[in-house]
Design an enzyme around this catalytic site. Structure first.
Site, PDB file in Angstrom:
ATOM      1  CG  ASP A  16      -0.292  -0.068   2.523  1.00 55.12           C
ATOM      2  OD1 ASP A  16       0.933  -0.308   2.575  1.00 55.12           O
ATOM      3  OD2 ASP A  16      -0.993   0.107   3.547  1.00 55.12           O
ATOM      4  CB  SER A  17       4.588   1.731   0.024  1.00 54.19           C
ATOM      5  OG  SER A  17       4.836   0.604  -0.794  1.00 54.19           O
TER       6      SER A  17
ATOM      7  CG  ASP B 147       0.476  -4.026   2.225  1.00 58.99           C
ATOM      8  OD1 ASP B 147       0.778  -5.016   2.920  1.00 58.99           O
ATOM      9  OD2 ASP B 147       1.183  -2.997   2.147  1.00 58.99           O
TER      10      ASP B 147
ATOM     11  CE  LYS C 199       3.218  -6.282   3.941  1.00 58.99           C
ATOM     12  NZ  LYS C 199       2.826  -5.030   4.623  1.00 58.99           N
TER      13      LYS C 199
ATOM     14  CD  GLU D  59       0.526  -1.350   8.129  1.00 62.05           C
ATOM     15  OE1 GLU D  59       0.152  -0.572   9.041  1.00 62.05           O
ATOM     16  OE2 GLU D  59       0.961  -0.957   7.032  1.00 62.05           O
TER      17      GLU D  59
ATOM     18  CD  GLU E 202       7.835  -0.370   7.766  1.00 64.38           C
ATOM     19  OE1 GLU E 202       6.875  -1.059   7.372  1.00 64.38           O
ATOM     20  OE2 GLU E 202       8.076   0.775   7.346  1.00 64.38           O
TER      21      GLU E 202
HETATM   22  N1  LIG Z   1       8.613   4.877  -0.575  1.00 64.46           N
HETATM   23  C1  LIG Z   1       8.293   4.358   0.608  1.00 64.46           C
HETATM   24  N2  LIG Z   1       9.192   3.588   1.232  1.00 64.46           N
HETATM   25  C2  LIG Z   1       8.910   3.048   2.448  1.00 64.46           C
HETATM   26  O1  LIG Z   1       9.783   2.337   3.001  1.00 64.46           O
HETATM   27  C3  LIG Z   1       7.635   3.297   3.034  1.00 64.46           C
HETATM   28  C4  LIG Z   1       6.714   4.101   2.319  1.00 64.46           C
HETATM   29  N3  LIG Z   1       7.073   4.620   1.126  1.00 64.46           N
HETATM   30  N4  LIG Z   1       5.476   4.362   2.799  1.00 64.46           N
HETATM   31  C5  LIG Z   1       4.998   3.624   3.925  1.00 64.46           C
HETATM   32  C6  LIG Z   1       6.055   3.407   4.892  1.00 64.46           C
HETATM   33  C7  LIG Z   1       6.524   4.652   5.602  1.00 64.46           C
HETATM   34  N5  LIG Z   1       7.867   4.302   5.931  1.00 64.46           N
HETATM   35  C8  LIG Z   1       8.776   5.116   6.626  1.00 64.46           C
HETATM   36  C9  LIG Z   1       8.765   6.485   6.486  1.00 64.46           C
HETATM   37  C10 LIG Z   1       9.675   7.282   7.135  1.00 64.46           C
HETATM   38  C11 LIG Z   1      10.632   6.713   7.971  1.00 64.46           C
HETATM   39  C12 LIG Z   1      11.605   7.627   8.646  1.00 64.46           C
HETATM   40  O2  LIG Z   1      12.080   8.544   8.049  1.00 64.46           O
HETATM   41  N6  LIG Z   1      11.936   7.397   9.931  1.00 64.46           N
HETATM   42  C13 LIG Z   1      12.970   8.133  10.644  1.00 64.46           C
HETATM   43  C14 LIG Z   1      12.510   9.489  11.169  1.00 64.46           C
HETATM   44  C15 LIG Z   1      11.073   9.535  11.624  1.00 64.46           C
HETATM   45  C16 LIG Z   1      10.729  10.712  12.523  1.00 64.46           C
HETATM   46  O3  LIG Z   1      11.385  10.876  13.528  1.00 64.46           O
HETATM   47  O4  LIG Z   1       9.756  11.422  12.193  1.00 64.46           O
HETATM   48  C17 LIG Z   1      13.495   7.284  11.790  1.00 64.46           C
HETATM   49  O5  LIG Z   1      14.567   7.629  12.305  1.00 64.46           O
HETATM   50  O6  LIG Z   1      12.899   6.252  12.091  1.00 64.46           O
HETATM   51  C18 LIG Z   1      10.645   5.340   8.127  1.00 64.46           C
HETATM   52  C19 LIG Z   1       9.730   4.536   7.456  1.00 64.46           C
HETATM   53  C20 LIG Z   1       8.238   3.023   5.379  1.00 64.46           C
HETATM   54  N7  LIG Z   1       7.277   2.831   4.300  1.00 64.46           N
HETATM   55  C1  LIG Z   2       7.456  -2.426   2.327  1.00 67.15           C
HETATM   56  C2  LIG Z   2       6.291  -3.278   2.679  1.00 67.15           C
HETATM   57  C3  LIG Z   2       6.564  -4.024   3.932  1.00 67.15           C
HETATM   58  C4  LIG Z   2       4.953  -2.588   2.705  1.00 67.15           C
HETATM   59  O1  LIG Z   2       4.158  -2.782   3.576  1.00 67.15           O
HETATM   60  C5  LIG Z   2       4.584  -1.660   1.618  1.00 67.15           C
HETATM   61  O2  LIG Z   2       5.340  -1.484   0.651  1.00 67.15           O
HETATM   62  O3  LIG Z   2       3.482  -1.105   1.701  1.00 67.15           O
HETATM   63 MG   LIG Z   3       2.366  -1.677   3.403  1.00 69.82          MG
END
Ligand SMILES: Nc1nc(=O)c2c([nH]1)NC[C@@H]1CN(c3ccc(C(=O)N[C@@H](CCC(=O)O)C(=O)O)cc3)CN21
Ligand SMILES: CC(C)C(=O)C(=O)O
Ligand SMILES: [Mg+2]
Length: 269
Positions: free
Chosen positions: A42-43, A81, A111, A113, A180
């Site tokens: 769903d990303s 998802d 899948k 969550e 994750e």
């Molecule tokens: N393109 C894309 N890739 C992804 O991996 C992804 C998505 N979209 N959309 C759904 C989620 C969102 N995800 C994310 C988004 C941001 C962080 C991130 O930047 N985390 C940092 C700072 C967060 C904060 O403090 O606000 C961290 O240190 O965990 C991690 C996972 C992973 N997933």
């Molecule tokens: C990266 C995987 C785990 C996901 O949930 C997504 O792409 O939405």
């Molecule tokens: Mg997802």
């Protein structure tokens, strides 16, 4: 033969499970020979549709992209998802939506969550013929409850909660679990403790497999660059350079050239 869910479960502790997201048929076709599992995440709401979270993603979107990925692949196991709002209400609501997903896409599994609260739904599915991939730790569909996309399990109480979630989902019968955004120590402890193989994203090499959003690792979704993404290509730059070269060619009439046109008109007989 397509990779089955039980085959992936059997890989627990063995050769790491290779997984990438895919949203379209041509990308699925390119990735299919190289991966064990294609995840229609769903990303896609953020990557393809420009939403700032995954919450606006609908069943119709996931089905359209899931069916496309299925048409583009022959080998990989396909997991889709279930989007926000399509499974949280009850096991029955979740099951109806998952059946529709499988019937309209031909995917192998879905899948969802969730942790301990979702375990009864996972068991309901598996008893009725639908393989489930779990997803614990950082759960993007709960961004408004969590207050951001922050790594989970930094403190011991939170780590214990993620561990309890993973155990519950595994014991409910999930064939694999996405873990994750958790610390390496926690990912290793979960992987050692649960029967289901763990598929990590931002969760260290201590998992039984890895997944990344393909547009992130290809450098196509350039605005997103957290530390867990390794860039294997810079396709965003390639696209920009190609567009720039094309624009210059059109403006200077260098394109189309003689080799790109259909030739001259012949006299009718
Ligand atoms: N393109 C894309 N890739 C992804 O991996 C992804 C998505 N979209 N959309 C759904 C989620 C969102 N995800 C994310 C988004 C941001 C962080 C991130 O930047 N985390 C940092 C700072 C967060 C904060 O403090 O606000 C961290 O240190 O965990 C991690 C996972 C992973 N997933
Ligand atoms: C990266 C995987 C785990 C996901 O949930 C997504 O792409 O939405
Ligand atoms: Mg997802």
């Amino acid at each position: 033969m397509r990779v089955s869910c039980p085959e992936l479960t059997a890989r627990k502790g063995g050769e790491p499970i290779v997984c990438l997201t895919a949203y379209t048929a041509p990308m699925a076709q390119l990735l299919d020979p190289h991966v064990d599992l294609l995840m229609v995440g769903d990303s896609l709401g953020m990557v393809l549709y420009g939403f700032d979270s995954t919450l606006p993603v609908t069943m119709d979107m996931m089905i359209a992209h899931g069916a496309a990925v299925r048409r583009g692949s022959q080998h990989a196991c396909i997991v889709i998802d279930l989007p926000f709002g399509s499974y949280q209400e009850s096991a029955e609501q979740a099951y109806r939506n998952a059946v529709r997903m499988m019937q309209e896409t031909g995917c192998s599994a879905v899948k969802m969550e969730g942790g301990r609260d979702l375990a009864p739904t996972v068991e309901f599915f598996v008893k009725r013929g639908i393989p489930v991939m779990g997803h614990v730790g950082l759960m993007p569909q709960s961004v408004n409850v969590q207050g951001g996309y922050r790594a989970r399990g930094r403190a011991t109480d939170e780590a214990a909660a993620v561990m309890a979630d993973a155990i519950a989902i595994s014991e409910a019968g999930a064939f694999a679990i996405v873990v994750e955004g958790v610390m390496e120590q926690l990912a290793e402890a979960i992987t050692a403790r649960v029967a289901a193989p763990t598929i990590g994203i931002g969760a260290s090499a201590g998992c039984d497999g890895q997944v990344l959003v393909v547009d992130d690792m290809l450098g196509l979704f350039s605005s997103f660059r957290p530390r867990f993404v390794k860039r294997y290509a810079e396709l965003g730059e390639t696209v920009s350079e190609a567009a720039q070269a094309y624009a210059a060619d059109v403006r200077s009439r260098r394109f189309p050239g003689p080799e790109h046109i259909f030739g001259s008109i012949k006299k009718s007989s």
